[in-house]
Every structure is written in structure tokens, then in C-alpha cells.
Design a protein around this motif. Structure first.
Motif, mmCIF file in Angstrom:
data_model
loop_
_atom_site.group_PDB
_atom_site.id
_atom_site.type_symbol
_atom_site.label_atom_id
_atom_site.label_comp_id
_atom_site.label_asym_id
_atom_site.label_seq_id
_atom_site.Cartn_x
_atom_site.Cartn_y
_atom_site.Cartn_z
ATOM 1 N N TRP A 242 -2.949 3.669 -5.722
ATOM 2 C CA TRP A 242 -3.285 4.587 -4.623
ATOM 3 C C TRP A 242 -2.042 5.384 -4.220
ATOM 4 O O TRP A 242 -2.092 6.595 -4.048
ATOM 5 C CB TRP A 242 -3.780 3.816 -3.393
ATOM 6 N N ASN A 310 -9.980 6.402 2.763
ATOM 7 C CA ASN A 310 -10.538 5.786 3.977
ATOM 8 C C ASN A 310 -11.999 5.398 3.790
ATOM 9 O O ASN A 310 -12.465 4.415 4.364
ATOM 10 C CB ASN A 310 -10.380 6.726 5.183
ATOM 11 N N LEU A 316 -14.806 -1.495 1.912
ATOM 12 C CA LEU A 316 -14.212 -2.811 1.626
ATOM 13 C C LEU A 316 -14.006 -3.632 2.903
ATOM 14 O O LEU A 316 -14.065 -4.858 2.871
ATOM 15 C CB LEU A 316 -12.885 -2.647 0.883
ATOM 16 N N LEU A 365 1.118 12.810 6.077
ATOM 17 C CA LEU A 365 0.969 12.385 4.678
ATOM 18 C C LEU A 365 2.029 13.025 3.785
ATOM 19 O O LEU A 365 2.542 12.389 2.864
ATOM 20 C CB LEU A 365 -0.438 12.718 4.165
ATOM 21 N N PHE A 368 5.048 10.979 4.360
ATOM 22 C CA PHE A 368 4.896 9.607 3.864
ATOM 23 C C PHE A 368 4.972 9.556 2.339
ATOM 24 O O PHE A 368 5.533 8.639 1.763
ATOM 25 C CB PHE A 368 3.546 9.053 4.334
ATOM 26 N N TYR A 369 4.388 10.585 1.702
ATOM 27 C CA TYR A 369 4.267 10.535 0.245
ATOM 28 C C TYR A 369 5.173 11.525 -0.483
ATOM 29 O O TYR A 369 5.077 11.656 -1.697
ATOM 30 C CB TYR A 369 2.811 10.793 -0.159
HETATM 31 C C1 FAD Z 1 -9.131 4.915 -6.964
HETATM 32 C C2 FAD Z 1 -9.389 3.497 -6.487
HETATM 33 C C3 FAD Z 1 -10.678 3.098 -6.175
HETATM 34 C C4 FAD Z 1 -10.928 1.783 -5.761
HETATM 35 N N1 FAD Z 1 -12.219 1.392 -5.512
HETATM 36 C C5 FAD Z 1 -12.473 0.106 -5.180
HETATM 37 C C6 FAD Z 1 -13.814 -0.361 -4.998
HETATM 38 O O1 FAD Z 1 -14.768 0.415 -5.119
HETATM 39 N N2 FAD Z 1 -13.999 -1.679 -4.708
HETATM 40 C C7 FAD Z 1 -12.958 -2.561 -4.578
HETATM 41 O O2 FAD Z 1 -13.176 -3.744 -4.314
HETATM 42 N N3 FAD Z 1 -11.675 -2.144 -4.726
HETATM 43 C C8 FAD Z 1 -11.409 -0.848 -5.029
HETATM 44 N N4 FAD Z 1 -10.113 -0.435 -5.209
HETATM 45 C C9 FAD Z 1 -9.010 -1.335 -4.844
HETATM 46 C C10 FAD Z 1 -8.805 -1.313 -3.315
HETATM 47 O O3 FAD Z 1 -8.980 -0.013 -2.794
HETATM 48 C C11 FAD Z 1 -7.417 -1.778 -2.875
HETATM 49 O O4 FAD Z 1 -6.440 -1.137 -3.644
HETATM 50 C C12 FAD Z 1 -7.196 -3.266 -2.966
HETATM 51 O O5 FAD Z 1 -8.217 -3.952 -2.261
HETATM 52 C C13 FAD Z 1 -5.833 -3.642 -2.347
HETATM 53 O O6 FAD Z 1 -5.825 -3.199 -0.992
HETATM 54 P P1 FAD Z 1 -4.523 -3.029 -0.128
HETATM 55 O O7 FAD Z 1 -4.642 -3.837 1.104
HETATM 56 O O8 FAD Z 1 -3.328 -3.282 -0.938
HETATM 57 O O9 FAD Z 1 -4.521 -1.488 0.360
HETATM 58 P P2 FAD Z 1 -4.918 -0.220 -0.456
HETATM 59 O O10 FAD Z 1 -6.272 0.234 -0.038
HETATM 60 O O11 FAD Z 1 -4.701 -0.456 -1.892
HETATM 61 O O12 FAD Z 1 -3.890 0.864 0.093
HETATM 62 C C14 FAD Z 1 -2.541 0.901 -0.341
HETATM 63 C C15 FAD Z 1 -1.693 1.574 0.713
HETATM 64 O O13 FAD Z 1 -2.113 2.935 0.850
HETATM 65 C C16 FAD Z 1 -1.915 3.381 2.194
HETATM 66 N N5 FAD Z 1 -3.217 3.881 2.653
HETATM 67 C C17 FAD Z 1 -4.277 3.175 3.099
HETATM 68 N N6 FAD Z 1 -5.288 4.006 3.396
HETATM 69 C C18 FAD Z 1 -4.866 5.256 3.136
HETATM 70 C C19 FAD Z 1 -5.464 6.547 3.263
HETATM 71 N N7 FAD Z 1 -6.709 6.711 3.728
HETATM 72 N N8 FAD Z 1 -4.733 7.631 2.903
HETATM 73 C C20 FAD Z 1 -3.471 7.499 2.461
HETATM 74 N N9 FAD Z 1 -2.858 6.300 2.327
HETATM 75 C C21 FAD Z 1 -3.545 5.191 2.661
HETATM 76 C C22 FAD Z 1 -1.416 2.176 2.989
HETATM 77 O O14 FAD Z 1 -0.006 2.247 3.057
HETATM 78 C C23 FAD Z 1 -1.841 1.001 2.120
HETATM 79 O O15 FAD Z 1 -0.998 -0.114 2.291
HETATM 80 C C24 FAD Z 1 -9.850 0.863 -5.637
HETATM 81 C C25 FAD Z 1 -8.541 1.278 -5.944
HETATM 82 C C26 FAD Z 1 -8.310 2.576 -6.369
HETATM 83 C C27 FAD Z 1 -6.903 3.009 -6.725
#
Ligand code: FAD
Length: 437
Positions: A242, A310, A316, A365, A368-369
Motif C-alpha cells: 500500500w 479507506n 476489513l 498525503l 506523508f508519501y
Molecule cells: C491493493 C490491496 C488490496 C487489498 N485488499 C484486501 C482485501 O480485499 N481483503 C483483505 O483481507 N486484505 C486486503 N489487503 C490487505 C489489507 O489491506 C492490509 O494490507 C492488511 O490487512 C494489513 O493491514 P495494516 O494494518 O498493516 O494496514 P494497511 O491497510 O496495510 O495500511 C498500511 C498503512 O497505510 C496507511 N494508510 C491506511 N489507510 C490509508 C489510506 N486510506 N490512504 C493512505 N494511507 C493509508 C497507514 O499508515 C497504514 O499503516 C489488500 C492489500 C492491498 C495492497
């Protein structure tokens, strides 16, 4: 300097405000820090005329509040302001409202709202709730793994569509990757690709291509910072991916039209090379909606990806509440939370009905990025008293040239900050009439 400024005969309002200023500054700078943190500094506008003009200070004393990035940009836009005969309670109440929080401040004593323990403090730069930029470690690990997974895709690498998706994604990284070594590695792969994966070669690339390092020398291993889960197998790659995709959007080129190619390349990559097929299917569905198809500019791409992420977070969050999967230490949320970007939330926004300020979201953003923030990878843990003194000293020098002004603003940019301005009327007689509040 400050003593002169606060002499009653010269600036009665500033003098009257001094106890409130001291109380607010002590409240925010005292250890342990209240959360969310606010950095407080003061400036003598009689000396710092350029600085105060730049921030549009018209009444004394004036308090300006904004996120670090607002100060870095050096204009008054985006900064909230109050002035008048304020008590410390009123200032803190005002800040509480801006930050959607409830600072616990008593008239006689300071009660920290929440206490950050030392282990939290040391990881402030990698905590997704408090980090002010994406982690370079996470993005590099995700890039190396994405490259490995692509190259190990076997049958998925066969055919013209797969080759095109591969080429597009490497081209996007070669132009927009936030880490110089990965950008360089992608450029080199792109140059060699026509030879090592000829267009007519439908059975995939030659093994030599697979050996090329995407981010220069170094191992492909799961090394995570902000994306580290509480157990192996949690978070990690998908989190880092992501971050990579968001940062490619934030650096997409050219600014006016680069969003279109970003969308094509990201869609191709997810469709062909993202191993989680259920995730990929959901994502591709989103890319086929009208809003995705109208993405043209960098801004369109950044905001579209933020909304898409989001949307996934929202889906999730429900699943995690039902106990399915997820890392309980990192519950899904609509992001960014107000403690990370207060101005991203409109004043009438509520937890149950979030209302966003998209201009602020975009600014946030980009910071941040962006390549610049990721390269800096600064931490927020530093000595508050020293920082405030340094700000004040450098602020004094800012009238000597715009370079010094820039440093002062960048230093302020390490955290959210409140800027207090007061004036020494003797040095600025033309402003005397504005001193009555
Ligand atoms: C393209 C994609 C699709 C996915 N689809 C699914 C799915 O359908 N089902 C499933 O179970 N898992 C899915 N995943 C995995 C899931 O979204 C998470 O990556 C995983 O659960 C780990 O979550 P995390 O807590 O590390 O945060 P993540 O959701 O991975 O976020 C990583 C970091 O991104 C930043 N962030 C959070 N929200 C936003 C935002 N809105 N805009 C910008 N930055 C942000 C924060 O710093 C966060 O810590 C997907 C991943 C990707 C890359």
C-alpha cells in the motif's frame, strides 16, 4: 528581547497574555507529553517583521495553529488563528476543538490527557497513528518482494498482457519511486528489458532479467518498520505494498496528467502479480468504476487511492470486529485519524459521520508519501525545550535572509506547532494603533 516586548508600557496586551502563554507552553512541553503533542513557540514581531508579515499577523498577541506542513509552506493559508484577551483554558479549549480531542487542563494543575510511555516514544516514527511519513524501510522491502514475486510468477508471466503490465509497472517505478536506489534499479531494468524480455517472447523473461536487483545490491528479506506486525505473517508485505502504491501516486509525473498512467500501471500490476486473488478482484472492481476512470492528474490519483484504501479499511474493519483475521494491535480505521491530521477532518466531522477536507488530505498525503519526506525519515522524538529555544533563536535571524526563514520553518515542521506573536511597540511605531485588543 521578549522581556522588552512584554513591558506593559510597550505592549500591555502582550504583557497580560504572558502568564497564559507560559501556562500553555508548560502544559505542552512538560514531560510526560500530553497527546496529541503541540509545539509552542513565540516570536517578537517588532524584530521578526518579515516572518510576521509572511504569516499575516495583524493583531498582538495572536496565536496561530497549524500542522507542520502549513508552517513549512510559509504562508498564512491553512493556519487557524485566534487573538484577544485569552486565558490558558481558552487557548487549550480552542486547540482541543481543532484537534478533536479533550485536553485535560485544570486551572491550578496540569493533568496529562494521555501518557506516552518510553517504549511508545521510541517507536513514534513507525507507529501508523503517529508517524508523519511513510517508512523507507517498509517501501524498500515491499519493492524487493514485489519484484521477487513478479519474477517468480511462472505462468502468470506468460503472454503479451503480462509483459505489458510488467513493463508499465517498472516504468512507473523508474519515474516515481520515492527511494533513489529503487528508482535507479528500475531504470536499469527498463533499459535492459527489451533485450532480456523481447516483445515476441510469450513464455516470459529470460532468467538474466530475474537476477537484476530492483533496489541495488542487498538482500530481499522481510524487514519491516511501521508495517511490522505483532506476529510473523501479520501485516508486512501488503502494508508495505500500500505504501509503495500511495507513494508512486504522490510522485506521479507529469503532475497534470500522470494519474492516468499511474492507474494503468497499478491496475496491471495488481491484476497480474498480486498473489491475493480475492484482494486483487476487489481492487480491480474499484478501478472499473467511473471515479477511477476519470483519474487524470496526480491529485486525482492520490485522492482516489486514499479513498480506495479507506474503502478496503472499512470492509476489513467489519471483518476484524467479527474476529476474522487482522492484527488486533493495529485495528483498521478510516485514515488519517485526527491525531495525525486534525485539519483533514472538517470541524463538523464526527467518528460516526466522518467529513473530510480533501484539500488538506491532499496536502497531507503529499507530505506523508513524498520522496522528500521518505528520504528524510526523521523521528519526532527530540528535546522540546531545546527545539523551542532553537526555533526562537533561528526565528530571530530570519529577518537576515529568506534562507534562515526557511530553516526556521522546516524546524517548526517537525511537529504540530502553535506560533504566538507579540510586538514591541517602540520598535514598530507604525503598528501602535493595532495594539489595543
Ligand atoms: C491493493 C490491496 C488490496 C487489498 N485488499 C484486501 C482485501 O480485499 N481483503 C483483505 O483481507 N486484505 C486486503 N489487503 C490487505 C489489507 O489491506 C492490509 O494490507 C492488511 O490487512 C494489513 O493491514 P495494516 O494494518 O498493516 O494496514 P494497511 O491497510 O496495510 O495500511 C498500511 C498503512 O497505510 C496507511 N494508510 C491506511 N489507510 C490509508 C489510506 N486510506 N490512504 C493512505 N494511507 C493509508 C497507514 O499508515 C497504514 O499503516 C489488500 C492489500 C492491498 C495492497
Amino acid at each position: 528581547m521578549l522581556r522588552d516586548c512584554l513591558q506593559p508600557a510597550r505592549c500591555p496586551s502582550c504583557q497580560a497574555f504572558q502568564p497564559a502563554y507560559e501556562a500553555v507552553a508548560s502544559y505542552f512541553h512538560a514531560e510526560p507529553k500530553v497527546q496529541p503533542e503541540v509545539w509552542v513557540a513565540r516570536v517578537d514581531c517588532a524584530e521578526e517583521t518579515q516572518l510576521c508579515n509572511r504569516f499575516g499577523i495583524k493583531k498582538y498577541p495572536t496565536m496561530k495553529y497549524g500542522h507542520a506542513s502549513d508552517f513549512e509552506e510559509g504562508s498564512e493559508q491553512g493556519l487557524a488563528e485566534i487573538s484577544g484577551k485569552l486565558t490558558a483554558e481558552e487557548v487549550i479549549k480552542w486547540l482541543s476543538k481543532r484537534l478533536h480531542t479533550q485536553y485535560a487542563y485544570g486551572s491550578n494543575k496540569v493533568i496529562p490527557h494521555t501518557v506516552q510511555n518510553s517504549s511508545d516514544a521510541s517507536s513514534a516514527s513507525s507507529n501508523p497513528d503517529t508517524a508523519h511519513q511513510a517508512s523507507a524501510t517498509d517501501i524498500e522491502s515491499a519493492t524487493r518482494l514485489a519484484w521477487k514475486y513478479m519474477m517468480d510468477s511462472g505462468d502468470l508471466l506468460k503472454g503479451l498482457d503480462a509483459r505489458q503490465a510488467f513493463m508499465d509497472f517498472v516504468e512507473l517505478m523508474s519515474a516515481s519511486h520515492p527511494i533513489p536506489s529503487c528508482k535507479e534499479g528500475s531504470r536499469s531494468i527498463l533499459q535492459q528489458a527489451p533485450k532480456l524480455w523481447p516483445a515476441e517472447e510469450l513464455s516470459g523473461p529470460l532468467p538474466e532479467l530475474q537476477q537484476l536487483p530492483i533496489c541495488g545490491p542487498g538482500e530481499t528479506k522481510e524487514e519491516w518498520d511501521g508495517c511490522k506486525g505483532t506476529k510473523p505473517g501479520r501485516r508486512g508485505y501488503t502494508c508495505g505494498l500500500w505504501l509503495l502504491l500511495h507513494s508512486l501516486a504522490a510522485e506521479s509525473l507529469p503532475e497534470e496528467t500522470g494519474g492516468t498512467f499511474w492507474m494503468t500501471a497499478v491496475k496491471g500490476f495488481i491484476q497480474h502479480f498480486f498473489q491475493c486473488s480475492a484482494c486483487a478482484n476487489h481492487f480491480i472492481e474499484m478501478t472499473e468504476q467511473a471515479e477511477a476512470e476519470s483519474v487524470r492528474s496526480r491529485r486525482d490519483a492520490v485522492l482516489w487511492m486514499w479513498k480506495a484504501h479507506n474503502q478496503v479499511n472499512g470492509r476489513l474493519e467489519k471483518q476484524e470486529e467479527e474476529g476474522k483475521d487482522g492484527d488486533p494491535a493495529f485495528p483498521k480505521q478510516q485514515w488519517p485519524p485526527s491525531k495525525l491530521c486534525a485539519l483533514c477532518h472538517l470541524p463538523n466531522s464526527q467518528d460516526t459521520d466522518l467529513k473530510w477536507n480533501e484539500d488538506e488530505i491532499y496536502r497531507f498525503l503529499l507530505k506523508f508519501y513524498s520522496e522528500a519526506s521518505i528520504a528524510k525519515n526523521t523521528t519526532d522524538s527530540f528535546d522540546a525545550q531545546a527545539a523551542v529555544k532553537q526555533l526562537y533563536d533561528i526565528g530571530r535571524k530570519s529577518t537576515q535572509g529568506s534562507h534562515a526563514l526557511k530553516i526556521w520553518l522546516i524546524l517548526l515542521g517537525l511537529a504540530a506547532a502553535a506560533l504566538f506573536a507579540c510586538i514591541r511597540t517602540q520598535k514598530a511605531p507604525n503598528r501602535k494603533s493595532r495594539n489595543t485588543l
